[in-house]
Design a protein around this motif. Structure first.
Motif, mmCIF file in Angstrom:
data_model
loop_
_atom_site.group_PDB
_atom_site.id
_atom_site.type_symbol
_atom_site.label_atom_id
_atom_site.label_comp_id
_atom_site.label_asym_id
_atom_site.label_seq_id
_atom_site.Cartn_x
_atom_site.Cartn_y
_atom_site.Cartn_z
ATOM 1 N N ALA A 1 5.184 8.828 2.658
ATOM 2 C CA ALA A 1 4.946 7.396 2.492
ATOM 3 C C ALA A 1 6.190 6.590 2.843
ATOM 4 O O ALA A 1 6.110 5.523 3.478
ATOM 5 C CB ALA A 1 4.517 7.107 1.055
ATOM 6 N N MET A 2 7.363 7.095 2.470
ATOM 7 C CA MET A 2 8.596 6.404 2.802
ATOM 8 C C MET A 2 8.806 6.368 4.312
ATOM 9 O O MET A 2 9.194 5.331 4.870
ATOM 10 C CB MET A 2 9.782 7.095 2.118
ATOM 11 C CG MET A 2 11.121 6.394 2.359
ATOM 12 S SD MET A 2 12.481 7.140 1.422
ATOM 13 C CE MET A 2 12.553 8.774 2.188
ATOM 14 N N ALA A 3 8.535 7.454 4.993
ATOM 15 C CA ALA A 3 8.703 7.507 6.448
ATOM 16 C C ALA A 3 7.750 6.549 7.151
ATOM 17 O O ALA A 3 8.128 5.857 8.101
ATOM 18 C CB ALA A 3 8.488 8.939 6.941
ATOM 19 N N VAL A 4 6.499 6.506 6.670
ATOM 20 C CA VAL A 4 5.524 5.601 7.285
ATOM 21 C C VAL A 4 5.958 4.145 7.130
ATOM 22 O O VAL A 4 5.906 3.341 8.074
ATOM 23 C CB VAL A 4 4.127 5.819 6.671
ATOM 24 C CG1 VAL A 4 3.179 4.712 7.103
ATOM 25 C CG2 VAL A 4 3.575 7.174 7.078
ATOM 26 N N GLY A 5 6.415 3.778 5.950
ATOM 27 C CA GLY A 5 6.848 2.406 5.715
ATOM 28 C C GLY A 5 8.046 2.024 6.569
ATOM 29 O O GLY A 5 8.136 0.898 7.066
ATOM 30 N N ILE A 6 8.972 2.960 6.759
ATOM 31 C CA ILE A 6 10.158 2.671 7.567
ATOM 32 C C ILE A 6 9.801 2.528 9.041
ATOM 33 O O ILE A 6 10.202 1.566 9.719
ATOM 34 C CB ILE A 6 11.217 3.775 7.373
ATOM 35 C CG1 ILE A 6 11.750 3.758 5.930
ATOM 36 C CG2 ILE A 6 12.360 3.611 8.370
ATOM 37 C CD1 ILE A 6 12.656 4.930 5.593
ATOM 38 N N LEU B 1 0.825 -1.207 0.000
ATOM 39 C CA LEU B 1 0.000 0.000 0.000
ATOM 40 C C LEU B 1 0.859 1.256 0.000
ATOM 41 O O LEU B 1 0.675 2.163 -0.830
ATOM 42 C CB LEU B 1 -0.941 -0.021 1.209
ATOM 43 C CG LEU B 1 -1.758 1.259 1.425
ATOM 44 C CD1 LEU B 1 -2.719 1.492 0.267
ATOM 45 C CD2 LEU B 1 -2.519 1.190 2.745
ATOM 46 N N TRP B 2 1.835 1.295 0.908
ATOM 47 C CA TRP B 2 2.617 2.514 1.036
ATOM 48 C C TRP B 2 3.682 2.633 -0.046
ATOM 49 O O TRP B 2 4.142 3.744 -0.343
ATOM 50 C CB TRP B 2 3.223 2.583 2.433
ATOM 51 C CG TRP B 2 2.140 2.857 3.435
ATOM 52 C CD1 TRP B 2 1.470 1.954 4.185
ATOM 53 C CD2 TRP B 2 1.568 4.117 3.722
ATOM 54 N NE1 TRP B 2 0.509 2.579 4.940
ATOM 55 C CE2 TRP B 2 0.544 3.921 4.681
ATOM 56 C CE3 TRP B 2 1.803 5.425 3.276
ATOM 57 C CZ2 TRP B 2 -0.231 4.954 5.193
ATOM 58 C CZ3 TRP B 2 1.039 6.462 3.788
ATOM 59 C CH2 TRP B 2 0.032 6.227 4.736
ATOM 60 N N ALA C 1 3.915 5.939 -2.276
ATOM 61 C CA ALA C 1 5.197 6.602 -2.512
ATOM 62 C C ALA C 1 5.479 6.742 -4.014
ATOM 63 O O ALA C 1 5.985 7.776 -4.469
ATOM 64 C CB ALA C 1 6.315 5.809 -1.842
ATOM 65 N N LEU C 2 5.125 5.712 -4.788
ATOM 66 C CA LEU C 2 5.359 5.779 -6.230
ATOM 67 C C LEU C 2 4.549 6.893 -6.873
ATOM 68 O O LEU C 2 5.050 7.650 -7.719
ATOM 69 C CB LEU C 2 5.005 4.431 -6.865
ATOM 70 C CG LEU C 2 5.195 4.332 -8.382
ATOM 71 C CD1 LEU C 2 6.655 4.562 -8.753
ATOM 72 C CD2 LEU C 2 4.710 2.981 -8.893
#
Length: 211
Positions: A180-185, A156-157, A161-162
């Protein structure tokens, strides 16, 4: 005056036949001469009493001696339900994992997802969970549960991000990609820490692409 003659052998200790003797009384009757009681005998009576020893009160065997039929219960009693408790969130030893290989692949799914988001610019977080699912998911239901949860979240994230990077020509697109990158990390690391303790982490803001 002389004594009248006696029948042959009458009153003569050496005569024949001998005078009949009364039969002896049975053992334990009132005519039996008393015997000295044995040491420790209850009531001063001899051992064993007629008929043998009576059973203890209530007809139950004494508590000491051989174990009762069926043996003795283990210390603390039998566990409820007839089974024994097992540790871990999934009913397996070592913190919820059947072996170290399962735990390794679970951590790959979660921490690898976070690393993929960081190294892949926010769009490769799904790669490590997918690898864990394909490599070990068919052999271990525990690994499959963790890998599917991480894969759905990171997919999803990664898509978000894409989309953000595609819209880099607009300022808001850059912000979406970074967010989105921060949430995934962040949530990938949190899930990995929970998995290290044997818990299946429920990702927030996730969808079920894979079941």
């Amino acid at each position: 005056m002389t004594e009248p003659p006696r029948p042959p052998g009458a009153g003569d200790p050496g005569g024949w036949p001998p005078e009949p003797t009364p039969p002896s009384a049975p053992y334990g009757s009132s005519d039996e001469p008393p015997t000295a009681p044995l040491s420790g005998a209850p009531g001063g009576a001899g051992y064993p009493p007629p008929g043998g020893y009576p059973p203890p009160q209530g007809g139950q065997p004494p508590s000491s001696g051989y174990p009762p039929p069926g043996g003795y219960p283990p210390p603390g009693g039998y566990p409820p339900g007839g089974g024994y408790p097992t540790g871990g969130a999934y009913g397996a030893p070592s913190g919820g994992y059947a072996n170290n290989e399962d735990k390794t692949w679970v951590l790959v799914a979660h921490f690898g997802g976070a690393a993929g988001m960081f190294l892949g610019g926010g769009v490769l977080g799904w790669l490590a969970p997918l690898i864990a699912l394909l490599a070990r998911g068919n052999q271990s239901p525990t690994v499959r549960a963790h890998a599917v949860a991480a894969l759905n979240f990171q997919l999803l994230w990664s898509v978000i991000a894409l989309v953000g990077w595609i819209l880099t020509c607009i300022l808001i697109g850059v912000l979406i990609g970074l967010a989105a990158m921060a949430v995934g990390i962040i949530f990938g690391i949190v899930a990995g820490l929970r998995a290290n303790e044997g818990q299946l982490y429920r990702y927030p803001m996730s969808v079920s692409f894979i079941k």
